[in-house]
Design an enzyme around this catalytic site. Structure first.
Site, short mmCIF file in Angstrom:
data_model
loop_
_atom_site.label_atom_id
_atom_site.label_comp_id
_atom_site.label_asym_id
_atom_site.label_seq_id
_atom_site.Cartn_x
_atom_site.Cartn_y
_atom_site.Cartn_z
N ALA A 150 0.85 -1.19 0.00
CA ALA A 150 0.00 0.00 0.00
C ALA A 150 0.88 1.24 0.00
O ALA A 150 1.83 1.34 0.79
CB ALA A 150 -0.90 0.00 1.24
N LEU A 151 0.59 2.18 -0.90
CA LEU A 151 1.36 3.42 -1.00
C LEU A 151 0.41 4.59 -0.80
O LEU A 151 -0.62 4.67 -1.47
CB LEU A 151 2.04 3.52 -2.37
CG LEU A 151 3.11 2.44 -2.62
CD1 LEU A 151 3.27 2.19 -4.10
CD2 LEU A 151 4.43 2.87 -2.02
N ASP A 152 0.76 5.51 0.12
CA ASP A 152 -0.14 6.63 0.39
C ASP A 152 0.33 7.92 -0.27
O ASP A 152 -0.23 8.97 -0.04
CB ASP A 152 -0.30 6.83 1.89
CG ASP A 152 0.99 7.28 2.56
OD1 ASP A 152 2.05 7.13 1.92
OD2 ASP A 152 0.94 7.79 3.69
N LYS A 153 1.37 7.83 -1.10
CA LYS A 153 1.86 9.03 -1.79
C LYS A 153 1.72 8.84 -3.29
O LYS A 153 2.33 7.95 -3.86
CB LYS A 153 3.33 9.28 -1.45
CG LYS A 153 3.57 9.69 -0.01
CD LYS A 153 5.02 10.00 0.21
CE LYS A 153 5.28 10.44 1.65
NZ LYS A 153 6.72 10.72 1.88
N THR A 154 0.93 9.68 -3.92
CA THR A 154 0.76 9.54 -5.38
C THR A 154 2.07 9.78 -6.10
O THR A 154 2.34 9.20 -7.14
CB THR A 154 -0.30 10.52 -5.89
OG1 THR A 154 0.06 11.85 -5.46
CG2 THR A 154 -1.66 10.18 -5.36
#
Length: 456
Positions: free
Chosen positions: A346-350
């Site tokens: 999961a990545l929370d930075k576009t």
């Protein structure tokens, strides 16, 4: 260090050692090449039937091919025979000890070809291991090379060039367009776009103005900067990254620790087992010595854990440094190993998922201009620029086949952090941020442009 068979010398702090010889040209490689060459000569002589007897020994005869096999075995084992002897003296039996016994035992019973094969294959394996480690070391050296060797600083009111390791906290660096920063600091004067991708991974140049932090190893793209040094070279962001990579290489994963513990008990057990294989049948059952001696040696060679012991640290070091070379810092083998069990990420930075290559997504003609006309004017000016936003405009005009080259571009001037201006066919034009080009309400971008996160 010297008791282990290596050499070492003290180096001054900040001094960079001379580049090491290539793995494939060093002493160990030359030994492996010589061993393989002698082995192949022996094989060719045996296949050709050229095998005159040279010496008659109690257990066997020595023929001409055997002589080349014998020399091949001694040359190939030159690197690990001393290590095997030291391991025996210290009662710390390792793979070098097992290989030494196997080669000497094979020679003792006249199996010269087998002795040579063991020696050169083990020498080749060590050579490949060294190549992996050297490649990892070169990755770290490549990180160090991001920082320039020299820097321009202001001392006593004069600009002087000094080695980077002599930069002091409080020095004022002078950084011109296209130059790398030699130390971490704060911008005192000037506005520019700085390429921080080697350090932060930021894909686009970051605008810097007085008061902004800058890092060693980054590249000044546009304007002239004066930077006040805030950290010595040994404490720079780049130096900390290099230290993290080196510490990650040293850190051991669970698999590595298990293999080391396993080998500590396994190797002596195999040695004792080989002795029992030889001694049991010959002493208690009256079996012939030579066949069981060969079986004992075979057990030593087959059961040697060298592949297991070598493979894990080399794999971890190669993985950590390959990741570092591609801009990913892994804190050690433990975390690299954990990644093998990851099923979802999961990545929370576009920004983490973008390519860093800007494209024009929309054009709006204002003040009576058409889209193509506005893009042609912008692309004509930006064709003289290296800025990523400018390149995007030029690429968009080329894709639409807009003939922006028809303009006669003169007096191009880049204004760092703002935009650019130029004379097109005798008229002055500017391209840049809305605040830079604004001459009336009609050039303000529509609200939806900024709401969608676009760069105008």
């Amino acid at each position: 260090v010297e008791r282990l068979g290596y050499s070492a010398e003290a180096i001054e702090e900040g001094h960079r050692p001379a580049p090491a010889t290539s793995t494939w040209l060093g002493r160990q490689a030359q030994i492996a090449y010589a061993s393989i060459g002698l082995f192949l000569i022996g094989v060719l002589l045996r296949l050709a039937g050229v095998a005159p007897q040279l010496v008659s020994l109690p257990l066997h005869d020595l023929h001409l091919p055997d002589l080349f096999f014998l020399i091949s075995a001694m040359v190939g084992g030159w690197n690990f025979f001393p290590k095997g002897a030291r391991a025996a003296r210290a009662l710390a039996l390792d793979m070098n000890f097992l290989m030494t016994i196997a080669i000497l035992g094979a020679v003792g019973i006249g199996e010269y070809m087998e002795a040579a094969a063991i020696a050169f294959l083990f020498a080749l394996a060590e050579l490949l291991e060294n190549y992996s480690v050297d490649r990892a070391r070169r990755s770290v050296e490549a990180l160090l090379e991001l920082a320039p060797d020299i820097a321009q600083v202001v001392r006593e009111g004069r600009e002087v060039t000094i080695p980077s390791d002599q930069i002091l906290i409080g020095d004022e660096l002078v950084v011109r367009p296209g130059e790398r920063l030699a130390a971490d600091g704060v911008v005192e004067e000037g506005i520019s776009a700085v390429d921080q991708s080697p350090i932060t991974g930021e894909s686009l140049p970051v605008e810097k103005a007085p008061g902004a932090d800058v890092f060693s190893g980054t590249i000044n793209r546009e304007g002239f900067l004066r930077v006040r040094v805030t950290r010595p070279a040994s404490e720079s962001a780049l130096a900390r990254i290099v230290r993290l990579v080196e510490e990650a290489e040293v850190g051991k994963s669970r698999t590595e620790r298990f293999v080391e513990r396993f080998a500590r008990y396994y190797t002596p057990a195999v040695t004792v087992g080989a002795i029992l294989v030889v001694a049991g049948p010959t002493l208690f059952l009256g079996a012939p010595f030579v066949p069981w001696f060969v079986r004992g040696l075979t057990l030593l060679v087959i059961a040697c854990p060298c592949a297991l012991v070598i493979s894990t640290p080399v794999t971890v070091v190669s993985g950590v440094t390959a990741a570092a070379k591609n801009g990913v810092l892994i804190k050690g083998g433990l975390y690299l190993e954990a990644m093998g069990n990851v099923k979802a990420l999961a990545l929370d930075k576009t920004g983490t998922l973008t390519h860093g290559h800007l494209v024009v997504v929309s054009v709006l003609g204002l003040g009576g201009s058409s889209e193509d006309e506005a893009l042609a004017l912008a692309a004509a000016i930006e064709s003289r620029s290296e800025h990523p936003i400018g390149r995007a405009m030029v690429e968009a005009a080329e894709e639409r086949r807009i003939p922006f080259q028809r303009f006669d571009v003169r007096d191009f001037t880049s204004i760092p952090g703002q935009g650019a201006r130029a004379d097109l066919d005798g008229e002055d034009y500017v391209v840049g941020k809305p605040s830079f080009v604004q001459s009336g309400e009609d050039v303000l971008p529509p609200a939806e442009f900024t709401q969608e996160g676009r760069t105008v």
